[in-house]
Design a protein around this motif. Structure first.
Motif, short mmCIF file in Angstrom:
data_model
loop_
_atom_site.label_atom_id
_atom_site.label_comp_id
_atom_site.label_asym_id
_atom_site.label_seq_id
_atom_site.Cartn_x
_atom_site.Cartn_y
_atom_site.Cartn_z
N ALA B 69 0.84 -1.20 0.00
CA ALA B 69 0.00 0.00 0.00
C ALA B 69 0.87 1.25 0.00
CB ALA B 69 -0.92 -0.01 1.22
N ALA B 70 1.97 1.20 0.75
CA ALA B 70 2.89 2.33 0.78
C ALA B 70 3.51 2.56 -0.60
CB ALA B 70 3.98 2.10 1.82
N ARG B 71 3.89 1.47 -1.26
CA ARG B 71 4.45 1.61 -2.61
C ARG B 71 3.40 2.19 -3.57
NH1 ARG B 71 6.87 -3.49 -1.54
NH2 ARG B 71 5.14 -4.50 -2.62
N ARG B 72 2.16 1.76 -3.37
CA ARG B 72 1.09 2.29 -4.23
C ARG B 72 0.90 3.79 -3.98
NH1 ARG B 72 -4.49 2.65 -3.68
NH2 ARG B 72 -4.51 1.43 -1.77
N ALA B 73 1.00 4.20 -2.74
CA ALA B 73 0.88 5.63 -2.43
C ALA B 73 1.98 6.42 -3.14
CB ALA B 73 0.95 5.85 -0.92
N LEU B 74 3.20 5.90 -3.06
CA LEU B 74 4.33 6.58 -3.71
C LEU B 74 4.13 6.65 -5.22
CD1 LEU B 74 7.64 5.37 -2.00
CD2 LEU B 74 6.73 7.70 -2.15
N LEU B 75 3.69 5.56 -5.78
CA LEU B 75 3.57 5.49 -7.24
C LEU B 75 2.43 6.38 -7.74
CD1 LEU B 75 4.96 4.08 -9.56
CD2 LEU B 75 3.26 2.25 -9.43
N THR B 76 1.31 6.35 -7.07
CA THR B 76 0.16 7.12 -7.57
C THR B 76 0.27 8.60 -7.25
OG1 THR B 76 -1.13 6.67 -5.56
CG2 THR B 76 -1.38 5.14 -7.39
N LYS B 77 0.94 8.97 -6.17
CA LYS B 77 0.98 10.38 -5.78
C LYS B 77 2.27 11.07 -6.21
CE LYS B 77 -2.81 9.79 -3.26
NZ LYS B 77 -3.96 10.61 -2.90
N ALA B 78 3.37 10.31 -6.31
CA ALA B 78 4.63 10.94 -6.70
C ALA B 78 5.19 10.32 -7.97
CB ALA B 78 5.65 10.82 -5.56
N GLY B 79 4.58 9.26 -8.43
CA GLY B 79 5.02 8.65 -9.68
C GLY B 79 6.38 7.99 -9.60
N LEU B 80 6.75 7.51 -8.45
CA LEU B 80 8.08 6.89 -8.37
C LEU B 80 8.10 5.65 -7.49
CD1 LEU B 80 9.29 7.71 -5.37
CD2 LEU B 80 9.71 9.88 -6.49
N THR B 81 9.18 4.91 -7.65
CA THR B 81 9.45 3.73 -6.83
C THR B 81 10.70 4.01 -6.03
OG1 THR B 81 8.53 2.29 -8.52
CG2 THR B 81 9.96 1.28 -6.89
N SER B 82 10.63 3.85 -4.73
CA SER B 82 11.76 4.22 -3.88
C SER B 82 12.58 3.01 -3.48
CB SER B 82 11.26 4.93 -2.63
OG SER B 82 12.33 5.14 -1.74
N PRO B 83 13.93 3.18 -3.53
CA PRO B 83 14.79 2.07 -3.11
C PRO B 83 14.79 1.89 -1.59
CG PRO B 83 16.10 3.98 -3.65
CD PRO B 83 14.68 4.34 -3.99
N TYR B 84 14.39 2.92 -0.88
CA TYR B 84 14.38 2.81 0.58
C TYR B 84 13.01 3.18 1.11
CZ TYR B 84 15.85 2.78 5.40
OH TYR B 84 15.98 2.46 6.73
N LEU B 85 12.37 2.21 1.76
CA LEU B 85 11.02 2.43 2.29
C LEU B 85 10.93 1.68 3.61
CD1 LEU B 85 8.10 3.45 1.83
CD2 LEU B 85 7.66 1.29 0.64
N GLU B 86 10.65 2.41 4.68
CA GLU B 86 10.62 1.76 5.98
C GLU B 86 9.46 2.26 6.83
OE1 GLU B 86 14.34 0.78 8.22
OE2 GLU B 86 13.56 2.23 9.64
#
Lengths: 220, 220
Positions: B69-86
């Motif tokens: 869900a956190a990755r989906r938030a990043l992708l839909t709102k900022a359009g990116l995939t982050s190498p570091y997510l905690e």
DNA sequence: AAAATAGTGTCTTTCAGACAATATTTA
DNA sequence: TAAATATTGTCTGAAAGACACTATTTT
């Protein structure tokens, strides 16, 4: 009818995951770190009859916040109020509970042996180092809690919450040794405690078999 | 109809809190730590039009777990995939959202300036040190995230995720200085990096105005 | 007196901070 | 050559670990 439907919004509503709060309760029993377990009582819940980390479903009408739910879990399942209660991690996935998508906000709590409840039909202590597998992802939750406690023990006064009201320096040192499982040098131990400034000398002395030592309490 | 009702259990069902996942996205912009904000777009949500920490409601049909869900938030709102997510912390209470009892599992993510999106209608960077109040409890969430990043910077290689693919030791040192806001001694900095064993010499040299230095990358 | 426990001294190693000196480039 | 940046040397003080010694009580 769902609570938020009262707001009267137009937005489509999605099904909501189940939200639980589980509490890893730890204490020192027979000289080693133990965790408090409670049996699943409801016949309509998964793992009925199994012993698990005590938890409750968050109740929108009863709990003001997550910590309140954690306190309620402790009170209803172990019958106690803990002086130390801290959030650990939140586990959530579609597969961790057979009832469907669920999230559990895990807390951990520490209590002194003097207030630890005795084993009963609805509660019992088990050594953290010889736990067989627990239901759900509770084994993982427990492992994380134990790691956290051992880690914080190396740089914080956390184990003070496993100690009785008052104690000798040697007794506190024994507590650290029981948590970490390794010898603590008396000299260095005293220096670290001094440096953290978390102890308060009560003014009294007490003997535990030899020369009496200073009696301390946790500094408020 | 509620998903769990399909199970057909006898137990009374309680209303479930709203479960959100919010992500504090951080990067270095113009030499200082910035946070990515997105505007509230739905007219039927609170604080419509305000800029907030990007988040999504957990979808039982879309998200396998909280991190998804956190990755989906990043992708839909900022359009990116982050190498570091905690995961950072979970906030939950009856009052934090006007729609009723809600919980938000907060994550934080770090991205290199090279992949940081530019400001737009639906995304913008703001310096963490001059943020005005944010809606909900987002100010508190942001503060906790910043504290966590600064804290981890002092003892872990976290800021490597704010660096480009390859870098000079002096550039990495500058990143640490920008995050912490204090000077880092070159000698001690090199020793600490060496001790952590997180850098890998690429074999190349590069000059940034004077004597060329070794080019490093993050050790896999 | 012997045993037990408390409390302190101190040597050594390790590590962080500060500062400086040397080494190679580019402009 | 002057300026810029990289890299290493080393002194100092603080903190941690190891070990031993002294002190004071109980039995």
């Amino acid at each position: 009818m769902r609570e938020s439907a009262r707001i009267g919004d137009m937005k489509k509503e999605y099904p909501r995951p189940l939200l639980m709060v589980d509490v890893v309760l730890m204490s020192l029993v027979q000289g080693s770190l133990h965790v408090g377990l409670a049996p699943r009582l409801s016949p309509d819940e998964p793992f009925h009859g199994s012993w698990t980390i005590p938890g409750v479903q968050v109740r929108t009408d009863e709990d003001l916040d997550l910590e309140a739910a954690a306190r309620r879990a402790l009170l209803t399942k172990a019958g106690l109020t803990s002086p130390y209660l801290e959030q650990l991690y939140t586990f959530g996935s579609s597969v961790r509970d057979s009832r469907g998508w669920s999230a559990s906000v895990a807390y951990y709590a520490l209590v002194s042996p003097s207030v630890a409840p005795a084993d009963s039909e609805v509660f019992r202590w088990e050594s953290v180092d010889q736990i067989r597998a627990l239901p759900f992802d509770h084994t993982k939750i427990l492992q994380l809690a134990v790691d956290r406690v051992r880690s914080k023990t190396t740089y914080s006064p956390l184990p003070l919450y496993l100690a009785p009201e008052t104690f000798l320096m040697s007794e506190l040192r024994a507590i650290y040794e029981q948590v970490l499982g390794v010898h603590q040098d008396p000299r260095g131990f005293e220096r670290r405690m001094e440096a953290m400034g978390v102890l308060e000398f009560t003014g009294e002395m007490r003997s535990s078999g030899g020369k009496p030592g200073r009696v301390y309490r946790r500094a408020s």
